[in-house]
Design an enzyme around this catalytic site. Structure first.
Site, PDB file in Angstrom:
ATOM      1  N   HIS A   1       0.615  -1.303  -0.257  1.00 25.26           N
ATOM      2  CA  HIS A   1      -0.134  -0.248   0.034  1.00 25.26           C
ATOM      3  C   HIS A   1       0.971   1.868   0.243  1.00 25.26           C
ATOM      4  O   HIS A   1       0.435   2.207  -0.329  1.00 25.26           O
ATOM      5  CB  HIS A   1      -0.828  -0.485   1.012  1.00 25.26           C
ATOM      6  CG  HIS A   1      -0.707   0.137   2.614  1.00 25.26           C
ATOM      7  ND1 HIS A   1      -0.237  -0.403   3.291  1.00 25.26           N
ATOM      8  CD2 HIS A   1       0.090   1.711   3.159  1.00 25.26           C
ATOM      9  CE1 HIS A   1       0.372  -0.235   4.975  1.00 25.26           C
ATOM     10  NE2 HIS A   1       0.189   1.308   4.598  1.00 25.26           N
TER      11      HIS A   1
ATOM     12  N   ASP B   1      -0.103  -7.760   1.131  1.00 26.61           N
ATOM     13  CA  ASP B   1       0.896  -6.727   0.972  1.00 26.61           C
ATOM     14  C   ASP B   1       2.651  -6.265   1.398  1.00 26.61           C
ATOM     15  O   ASP B   1       3.013  -5.333   2.627  1.00 26.61           O
ATOM     16  CB  ASP B   1      -0.095  -6.061   3.321  1.00 26.61           C
ATOM     17  CG  ASP B   1      -0.235  -4.308   2.951  1.00 26.61           C
ATOM     18  OD1 ASP B   1       0.365  -3.585   1.636  1.00 26.61           O
ATOM     19  OD2 ASP B   1      -0.050  -3.225   3.907  1.00 26.61           O
TER      20      ASP B   1
ATOM     21  N   SER C   1       4.730   2.571   7.754  1.00 23.65           N
ATOM     22  CA  SER C   1       4.149   1.622   7.163  1.00 23.65           C
ATOM     23  C   SER C   1       5.476   1.029   6.159  1.00 23.65           C
ATOM     24  O   SER C   1       6.004   2.020   5.545  1.00 23.65           O
ATOM     25  CB  SER C   1       3.182   1.984   6.303  1.00 23.65           C
ATOM     26  OG  SER C   1       1.817   1.805   7.038  1.00 23.65           O
TER      27      SER C   1
END
Length: 479
Positions: free
Chosen positions: A207, A240, A322
């Protein structure tokens, strides 16, 4: 000790104590622990509204007893010369705790000598301190031109060993990057990644780079300030995980050491590195709060969710962390920071949610396998059982649906589940020793395995529990 009387004679004590006016027939008795019968503290510090413990007596003391001292005499407990602390007066003294009040006996004039001696001692001590201070300042001034005393090493002689947070950060930070991804439409975001190998591959979250997959712009900046253009080698939406490669990668890259996420224990120390809210090269610490935490996450774009059996940590993780590494106390990567649970309140005026101590990381054992497949083929490979399960919230297990996605069969003909005899309506409650409480939990657990792995599935059918072995199949790509 007050020095107000320095250089002046100490006034002599009165030859006889003052006689109380309208004194009561009998002296007021004192209560235990230095209080009088009305609860007034003996030293005057515990009275209501005083400087000591709050909440003294509930009834006001009799203002007529004891009488106030003469104006020339220091009041009781004022801290000046001639105070009756320890001299046999009220409160602490010769009468003892809880004794009845007695008028103090006349004090001989030599007490003044005692006060003078104490004052003299205080002055001598002050003079010594002043002399020492002057000598130190003088020597320091002669040597360096400054009166400031400096330590030989800032903060003391600290040893930042490899096992310390500072030691781990110093070693890991040069191998982490801040990633900026921008789509063709100009929209973008910031994330983190870390050096995976010497060829210039950087591992991060899908992402983080998803917007730059189709012709977007991607850069990676090291803590040294060096910035490199990069391109997406492969990305796995379900896991992910993504891999990008630096263009014109330097030859001195130092990959971070990968640990073993299976051997991590709850309570182990963790160190997270990232760029929370764009603040690059931020280091936070915490512990492993839980293992095998089922997490379904999404970037909010309405696309398919990602599923993981995550490592939970209370190390502060925020938007921008992230893709960054979650390290153990030795500096080994044990996970990729991927998701957070938050209260939904924005931070720093961004409208984004912030950390409340519930962060989730993809176990590195799984991420390493995915990254290697992405580098090799550019596409992810998923393990599967060949059956559709309900994604509704549940606590009873993962139920095989009556109809598959897009009109397909709920149990793939000839697939692993069909070969094991599983049917629509069966409720899967365990995979090996992992309790399965929902469909997303089952998916996350299956994806911790590789195609070809053999697992034991426990399921319920018609109220009866059964167990069967299943050899996992494979699916290539996200579609």
């Amino acid at each position: 000790m007050s020095t107000e009387n320095e250089g002046t004679a100490v006034p002599p004590a009165p030859s006889a104590p003052p006689v109380p006016v309208d004194a009561p027939a009998a002296p007021a008795p004192q209560g235990p622990y230095g209080q009088d019968a009305q609860g007034q503290a003996a030293h005057g510090e515990g009275a209501s509204g005083g400087a000591g413990h709050p909440g003294g007596s509930s009834s006001a003391p009799d203002p007529s007893w004891p009488p106030p001292p003469p104006p020339a005499t220091p009041s009781y407990g004022d801290g000046g010369a001639g105070s009756s602390y320890g001299d046999g007066g009220a409160g602490y003294g010769a009468g003892g705790w809880g004794s009845s009040y007695q008028q103090p006996a006349p004090k001989p004039r030599r007490r003044s000598g005692l006060v003078v001696a104490i004052l003299a001692a205080a002055l001598v001590a002050g003079g010594m301190g002043g002399g020492l201070g002057y000598t130190l300042a003088k020597n320091n001034d002669e040597n360096s031109g400054s009166t400031t005393v400096s330590a030989s090493t800032s903060g003391g002689d600290l040893k930042r060993d490899p096992g310390t947070v500072a030691g781990v950060a110093a070693k890991a930070l040069p191998s982490t990057v801040t990633i900026e991804a921008e789509s063709n439409s100009g929209e973008g975001g910031t994330g983190t990644g870390f050096v995976f190998d010497k060829q210039g591959h950087i591992v991060t979250n899908n992402h983080v780079v998803a917007g730059a997959v189709d012709g977007g712009k991607l850069t990676a900046t090291f803590p040294s300030g060096k910035k490199y253009d990069a391109e997406v080698v492969g990305h796995a939406q379900g896991y992910d995980v993504a891999v990008v490669k630096l263009k014109n990668a330097p030859s001195d890259l130092k990959p971070l050491t990968l640990g073993d996420s299976e051997k991590v224990a709850v309570g182990d120390a963790t160190i997270a590195i990232g760029a929370p809210f764009g603040l690059s090269d931020t280091v936070t610490t915490g512990i492993i709060s839980a293992k095998n935490r089922p997490v379904a996450s999404s970037d909010g774009s309405g696309s398919q969710a990602s599923y993981m059996s995550a490592l939970q940590t209370d190390a502060s993780i925020n938007p921008g962390n992230s893709g960054g590494p979650l390290l153990d106390a030795q500096g080994n990567v044990i996970g990729i920071n991927s998701a957070i649970q938050s209260t939904g309140n924005g931070g720093f005026g961004t409208g984004q949610s912030g950390s409340i101590g519930l962060g989730f990381a993809i176990p590195i054992n799984q991420a390493e396998y995915v990254a290697q497949e992405l580098i090799k083929t550019g596409k992810p490979v998923y393990a599967k059982i060949g059956a559709s399960v309900s994604l509704d919230d549940s606590s009873d297990g993962a139920q095989i649906t009556d109809q598959g996605a897009g009109g397909a069969a709920p149990v793939e003909p000839g697939g692993p589940a069909a070969k094991a005899g599983l049917k629509p309506g069966d409720v899967i409650t365990k995979l090996d020793d992992r309790v399965i409480d929902s469909g997303p939990t089952l998916i996350g657990e299956i994806w911790t395995h590789k195609p070809g792995d053999k697992v034991t599935i426990t399921y319920e059918r018609g109220g009866k529990q059964q167990t069967v072995d299943v050899t996992l199949g494979s699916r290539t790509g996200d579609n």
